[in-house]
Each structure stands twice: as structure tokens, then as C-alpha cells.
Design a protein around this motif. Structure first.
Motif, short mmCIF file in Angstrom:
data_model
loop_
_atom_site.label_atom_id
_atom_site.label_comp_id
_atom_site.label_asym_id
_atom_site.label_seq_id
_atom_site.Cartn_x
_atom_site.Cartn_y
_atom_site.Cartn_z
N UNK A 146 49.20 34.99 13.34
CA UNK A 146 50.66 35.07 13.51
C UNK A 146 51.09 34.56 14.89
N UNK A 147 50.28 33.65 15.47
CA UNK A 147 50.61 33.02 16.76
C UNK A 147 50.77 34.01 17.90
N UNK A 148 50.07 35.14 17.81
CA UNK A 148 50.08 36.12 18.89
C UNK A 148 49.09 35.68 19.96
N UNK A 149 49.56 35.58 21.20
CA UNK A 149 48.70 35.13 22.30
C UNK A 149 48.62 36.22 23.36
N UNK A 150 47.39 36.56 23.74
CA UNK A 150 47.17 37.55 24.79
C UNK A 150 46.47 36.88 25.96
N UNK A 151 46.87 37.23 27.18
CA UNK A 151 46.25 36.67 28.37
C UNK A 151 45.68 37.80 29.23
N UNK A 152 44.46 37.58 29.73
CA UNK A 152 43.79 38.57 30.57
C UNK A 152 43.55 37.95 31.94
N UNK A 153 44.18 38.53 32.95
CA UNK A 153 44.11 38.00 34.30
C UNK A 153 42.72 38.22 34.89
N UNK A 154 42.16 37.18 35.50
CA UNK A 154 40.82 37.25 36.08
C UNK A 154 40.86 37.29 37.61
N UNK A 155 41.99 37.68 38.18
CA UNK A 155 42.11 37.77 39.63
C UNK A 155 41.82 39.20 40.08
N UNK A 156 40.93 39.33 41.04
CA UNK A 156 40.63 40.65 41.61
C UNK A 156 41.82 41.11 42.45
N UNK A 157 42.30 42.32 42.20
CA UNK A 157 43.48 42.82 42.90
C UNK A 157 43.19 43.18 44.36
N UNK A 158 41.91 43.18 44.75
CA UNK A 158 41.56 43.55 46.12
C UNK A 158 41.41 42.31 47.00
N UNK A 159 40.53 41.38 46.58
CA UNK A 159 40.31 40.17 47.39
C UNK A 159 41.24 39.03 47.00
N UNK A 160 41.96 39.19 45.87
CA UNK A 160 42.92 38.19 45.36
C UNK A 160 42.26 36.86 45.03
#
Length: 209
Positions: A146-160
Motif C-alpha cells: 500500500x505504498x507505506x514507506x518507513x525510514x530509520x535514521x542511522x545518525x547517532x544522537x551523541x556524536x551526530x
């Protein structure tokens, strides 16, 4: 009774998916001693296809159950003219039983992408995962029906920076192993299991990492 039973079902789905992916990764992600034998096995297309299909089955399992839960909650709200379904969905996310927010799904996506690259060609099973490390915020993308797209961020919130040797905490937030250990005030060789019980996630401040 309805929401308590649904919560139990959602917990069972999340637990089953977690254990199956852990077992799958353990079997197919080689350690240095296994790499030579794995490379020999991957010379045979049938072995590659079987591994890819097993990966696809796990993706289909979590996707179908997530879509079913979403439709059940939407139908409940429509029939009862309520917002309890939406509230329950928020609680699922807070209690880490929403399947599509599982760190194990990201782990499965990373394995899928690396496996296809190491095999020399993308296997013909639909390609649900893709990864863009050149973007401003590197992400793994999952395309669902159903064209559902999920994105998972791969940036560390500490070292950015892009996560290196990523560790997911109990809350689901992902950090570099070194950053996570530093935030928990433990040495890298000790690992996060040596952290104090009152240690908190640097992002959401949830206790118990």
C-alpha cells in the motif's frame, strides 16, 4: 478485555519476531572463522535464494501483522466513534511492542542490504529495504504494501555521525557502541550490561538501558 487481549497479541508478535530475527542473524551473519565457509556456500545460487527468501518471510511476517493491527484499531475507532484505538497505538510505541519500530527490523534490513551486495547482485524478491548513506541524515528505508514507506535514521544522537558498531537500547534508540558506553559510564570492553540499573537513555531518558 479487547485492548488487554490485543496488547498480549502484539507482545507475542514482537517477541516472536525478535527471537526469529536473532536466530536468523546468528545463523547467517558470519564471524571471522565462518567467512571462508560462507563464501564457499554462497557460490551456489540456491543457497543465496533460500537465505534471501527466509529474510523476506520475516519481513512479510512483521509487515502483515503490523498492517492487521493498524486496521483493527482503525475499525474499532470507526465502530465505537472513539480515539481509543489511536491512544492504544501510542501506548504500543511507548511500551516497545509496535513491530515496525523494533530495532531488530533495522538489523534485518542491514543484513538484507549487505547480503545482496556480497552476493554480487540484488536477488529477485522485491527489494523492500534500501539504504542511503550519502544523505544529510543517513537512513534505511523500508517499503511496505500500500505504498507505506518507513525510514530509520542511522545518525547517532551523541556524536551526530553515522552509527558505528550500533547498539539499540531497550527504548529502541540507536547509538554507536562507544557513545552508548560513554553515556552509561562504562568501559567499552565491559559493555552496556555493566551499566547501573538507573542508567537512562540519552535521548528519551527512559531508565534501564
Amino acid at each position: 478485555m479487547f485492548f488487554s487481549e490485543l496488547k498480549k497479541e502484539a507482545s507475542d508478535i514482537a517477541g516472536c519476531f525478535r527471537s526469529r530475527v536473532r536466530h536468523f542473524i546468528h545463523l547467517h551473519a558470519p564471524n571471522p572463522m565462518q567467512k571462508y565457509f560462507i563464501s564457499l556456500c554462497q557460490c551456489f545460487a540456491s543457497n543465496q535464494q533460500a537465505t534471501a527468501q527466509e529474510c523476506q518471510l520475516l519481513i512479510d511476517y512483521v509487515a502483515m501483522n503490523a498492517i492487521a493491527l493498524r486496521k483493527i484499531l482503525k475499525k474499532y475507532d470507526k465502530v465505537h466513534c472513539s480515539v481509543n484505538g489511536r491512544i492504544f497505538k501510542t501506548k504500543m510505541r511507548a511500551e516497545h511492542i509496535e513491530p515496525l519500530r523494533s530495532p531488530w527490523l533495522i538489523e534485518l534490513g542491514a543484513f538484507y542490504i549487505n547480503f545482496n551486495k556480497s552476493s554480487g547482485k540484488m536477488l529477485d524478491i522485491g527489494g523492500p529495504f534500501s539504504c542511503d548513506l550519502s544523505a544529510t541524515e543517513p537512513v534505511i528505508t523500508l517499503m511496505l504494501p500500500d505504498s507505506v514507506k518507513l525510514e530509520y535514521n542511522l545518525t547517532c544522537a551523541i556524536c551526530l555521525d553515522t552509527v558505528f558498531k550500533p547498539y539499540a537500547l531497550g527504548c529502541g534508540h540507536i547509538f554507536c557502541k562507544q557513545c552508548a558506553c560513554s553515556a552509561a559510564s562504562v568501559m567499552i570492553f565491559q559493555g552496556l550490561k555493566a551499566a547501573r540499573p538507573e542508567s537512562k537513555c540519552p535521548v528519551c531518558r527512559e531508565v534501564g538501558i
